[in-house]
Design an enzyme around this catalytic site. Structure first.
Site, PDB file in Angstrom:
ATOM      1  NE  ARG A  16      -0.693  -0.622   4.910  1.00  0.00           N
ATOM      2  CZ  ARG A  16      -0.433   0.212   5.925  1.00  0.00           C
ATOM      3  NH1 ARG A  16      -0.656   1.486   5.799  1.00  0.00           N
ATOM      4  NH2 ARG A  16       0.050  -0.250   7.059  1.00  0.00           N
ATOM      5  CE1 TYR A 155       9.662   7.105   9.418  1.00  0.00           C
ATOM      6  CE2 TYR A 155      10.039   9.466   9.274  1.00  0.00           C
ATOM      7  CZ  TYR A 155       9.649   8.279   8.687  1.00  0.00           C
ATOM      8  OH  TYR A 155       9.247   8.270   7.368  1.00  0.00           O
TER       9      TYR A 155
HETATM   10  P1  NAP Z   1       2.489   2.889   4.884  1.00  0.00           P
HETATM   11  O1  NAP Z   1       1.286   3.326   4.123  1.00  0.00           O
HETATM   12  O2  NAP Z   1       2.380   2.645   6.354  1.00  0.00           O
HETATM   13  O3  NAP Z   1       3.107   1.598   4.157  1.00  0.00           O
HETATM   14  C1  NAP Z   1       4.256   0.960   4.660  1.00  0.00           C
HETATM   15  C2  NAP Z   1       4.343  -0.417   4.052  1.00  0.00           C
HETATM   16  O4  NAP Z   1       5.481  -1.086   4.629  1.00  0.00           O
HETATM   17  C3  NAP Z   1       3.120  -1.252   4.365  1.00  0.00           C
HETATM   18  O5  NAP Z   1       2.775  -2.003   3.241  1.00  0.00           O
HETATM   19  C4  NAP Z   1       3.610  -2.108   5.514  1.00  0.00           C
HETATM   20  O6  NAP Z   1       2.938  -3.335   5.649  1.00  0.00           O
HETATM   21  C5  NAP Z   1       5.046  -2.350   5.108  1.00  0.00           C
HETATM   22  N1  NAP Z   1       5.817  -2.807   6.246  1.00  0.00           N
HETATM   23  C6  NAP Z   1       5.853  -2.284   7.499  1.00  0.00           C
HETATM   24  N2  NAP Z   1       6.669  -3.001   8.273  1.00  0.00           N
HETATM   25  C7  NAP Z   1       7.168  -3.998   7.514  1.00  0.00           C
HETATM   26  C8  NAP Z   1       8.077  -5.065   7.747  1.00  0.00           C
HETATM   27  N3  NAP Z   1       8.620  -5.262   8.965  1.00  0.00           N
HETATM   28  N4  NAP Z   1       8.374  -5.901   6.733  1.00  0.00           N
HETATM   29  C9  NAP Z   1       7.806  -5.747   5.520  1.00  0.00           C
HETATM   30  N5  NAP Z   1       6.950  -4.752   5.228  1.00  0.00           N
HETATM   31  C10 NAP Z   1       6.630  -3.886   6.217  1.00  0.00           C
HETATM   32  O7  NAP Z   1       3.677   3.951   4.749  1.00  0.00           O
HETATM   33  P2  NAP Z   1       4.055   4.940   3.556  1.00  0.00           P
HETATM   34  O8  NAP Z   1       3.607   6.281   3.964  1.00  0.00           O
HETATM   35  O9  NAP Z   1       3.667   4.398   2.248  1.00  0.00           O
HETATM   36  O10 NAP Z   1       5.655   4.925   3.720  1.00  0.00           O
HETATM   37  C11 NAP Z   1       6.514   4.191   2.865  1.00  0.00           C
HETATM   38  C12 NAP Z   1       7.947   4.636   3.123  1.00  0.00           C
HETATM   39  O11 NAP Z   1       8.062   6.033   2.893  1.00  0.00           O
HETATM   40  C13 NAP Z   1       8.417   4.399   4.566  1.00  0.00           C
HETATM   41  O12 NAP Z   1       9.771   4.014   4.572  1.00  0.00           O
HETATM   42  C14 NAP Z   1       8.255   5.762   5.180  1.00  0.00           C
HETATM   43  O13 NAP Z   1       9.097   5.950   6.290  1.00  0.00           O
HETATM   44  C15 NAP Z   1       8.627   6.651   4.024  1.00  0.00           C
HETATM   45  N6  NAP Z   1       8.135   8.012   4.145  1.00  0.00           N
HETATM   46  C16 NAP Z   1       6.809   8.278   4.184  1.00  0.00           C
HETATM   47  C17 NAP Z   1       6.387   9.590   4.296  1.00  0.00           C
HETATM   48  C18 NAP Z   1       4.935   9.961   4.339  1.00  0.00           C
HETATM   49  O14 NAP Z   1       4.652  11.156   4.540  1.00  0.00           O
HETATM   50  N7  NAP Z   1       3.997   9.069   4.162  1.00  0.00           N
HETATM   51  C19 NAP Z   1       7.323  10.619   4.370  1.00  0.00           C
HETATM   52  C20 NAP Z   1       8.670  10.303   4.327  1.00  0.00           C
HETATM   53  C21 NAP Z   1       9.071   8.996   4.202  1.00  0.00           C
HETATM   54  P3  NAP Z   1       1.578  -3.429   6.523  1.00  0.00           P
HETATM   55  O15 NAP Z   1       0.480  -3.158   5.576  1.00  0.00           O
HETATM   56  O16 NAP Z   1       1.605  -4.812   7.023  1.00  0.00           O
HETATM   57  O17 NAP Z   1       1.683  -2.454   7.641  1.00  0.00           O
END
Ligand code: NAP
Length: 247
Positions: A16, A155
């Site tokens: 996702r 983080y």
């Molecule tokens: P998200 O919607 O929470 O998605 C994270 C994904 O990683 C989910 O599919 C989750 O699976 C999976 N995941 C979590 N723990 C895991 C593990 N131990 N092993 C395998 N998969 C795992 O987050 P997002 O916003 O798309 O973020 C994606 C990346 O971008 C992250 O590294 C985040 O730190 C970075 N980021 C995001 C933002 C933001 O504003 N959203 C900003 C800066 C950086 P589940 O569905 O099981 O939880």
């Protein structure tokens, strides 16, 4: 234009949010996609959408923070795909709290998934990248790893770590034709940022020169660039995708 035709990309956390957007962007550019998430069924939607684009797509279950789980998944991925050209370390979590209230468990969980997970997957695929003398690694860091943020010391440390890791590994692997770069997203509309209160969101928008939160596709476009032939001479860099927050 199928600029990634005949290439295979692995995306962690592809079920996702940003990971799904990255997987589908790379698929739209011609790559076959290996989707990794905690459980196989979390990848179902991404796999179906990539297949609908005419690509091969596979689902793999792994906890990126556990070495045995990563080793098994990487063996399964290479057996199914035959080779990998692009690795996107995207899986990540937050467990926010002020320093004085942060538990050791919340510190460890965030460091283990965000930083150690990136190390484990990169190490596991580097063997085949070295053998084939090519490979693109894109690590998803965060603007918080550059600027810091009150309430996110775990983080911020994990993402600053991802940046240091990216630069060090880029230096190690450059002579073998492998590039390693990071993207530092700002605030992107996903489940991760959906928890932000309306007041905090208002305050946040004031820090973003472009005046809006980003979309998962904004990050995916930057990943596509770094994975594409156009970025062949770029390594060890951190590309902010943050509406100007960290300039
Ligand atoms: P998200 O919607 O929470 O998605 C994270 C994904 O990683 C989910 O599919 C989750 O699976 C999976 N995941 C979590 N723990 C895991 C593990 N131990 N092993 C395998 N998969 C795992 O987050 P997002 O916003 O798309 O973020 C994606 C990346 O971008 C992250 O590294 C985040 O730190 C970075 N980021 C995001 C933002 C933001 O504003 N959203 C900003 C800066 C950086 P589940 O569905 O099981 O939880």
């Amino acid at each position: 234009m199928n600029q990634l035709a005949n290439q295979v990309a692995v995306v962690t956390g592809a079920g996702r949010g940003i990971g799904q957007a990255i997987a589908l962007k790379l698929a739209a550019a011609g790559a076959d996609i290996a989707c990794v998430d905690l459980k196989l069924e979390f990848c179902e939607e991404t796999v179906q959408k990539a297949q609908a684009l005419g690509r091969k797509a596979w689902a793999f279950a792994a906890n990126v923070s556990e070495a045995a789980s990563v080793t098994t998944a990487v063996e399964q991925i290479l057996a199914a795909t035959g080779k990998v050209d692009i690795l996107v370390n995207n899986a990540g979590i937050t467990k926010d709290g002020l320093l004085m209230r942060m538990s050791e468990a919340d510190w460890d969980a965030v460091l283990d998934i965000n930083l150690k997970g990136t190390f484990l997957f990169t190490k596991a695929f580097s063997r085949s990248f070295l053998k084939q003398q090519s490979g693109r690694i894109v690590n998803i860091a965060s603007v918080i790893g550059i600027m810091g943020n009150a309430g996110q010391c775990n983080y911020g440390a994990s993402k600053a770590g991802v940046i240091g890791f990216t630069k060090s590994v880029a230096r190690e692997l450059a002579s073998r034709g492998i590039t390693v770069n990071a993207i530092a997203p700002g605030f992107i509309e996903t489940a991760m940022t959906a928890k932000i209160s309306p007041e905090a969101r208002e305050a946040l928008l004031k820090q973003i020169p472009l005046g809006t939160l980003g979309q998962p596709d904004d990050v995916a476009d930057a990943v596509l660039f770094l994975a594409s032939p156009a970025a062949r001479y770029i390594t060890g860099q951190v590309l902010p995708v943050d509406g100007g927050m960290a300039m």
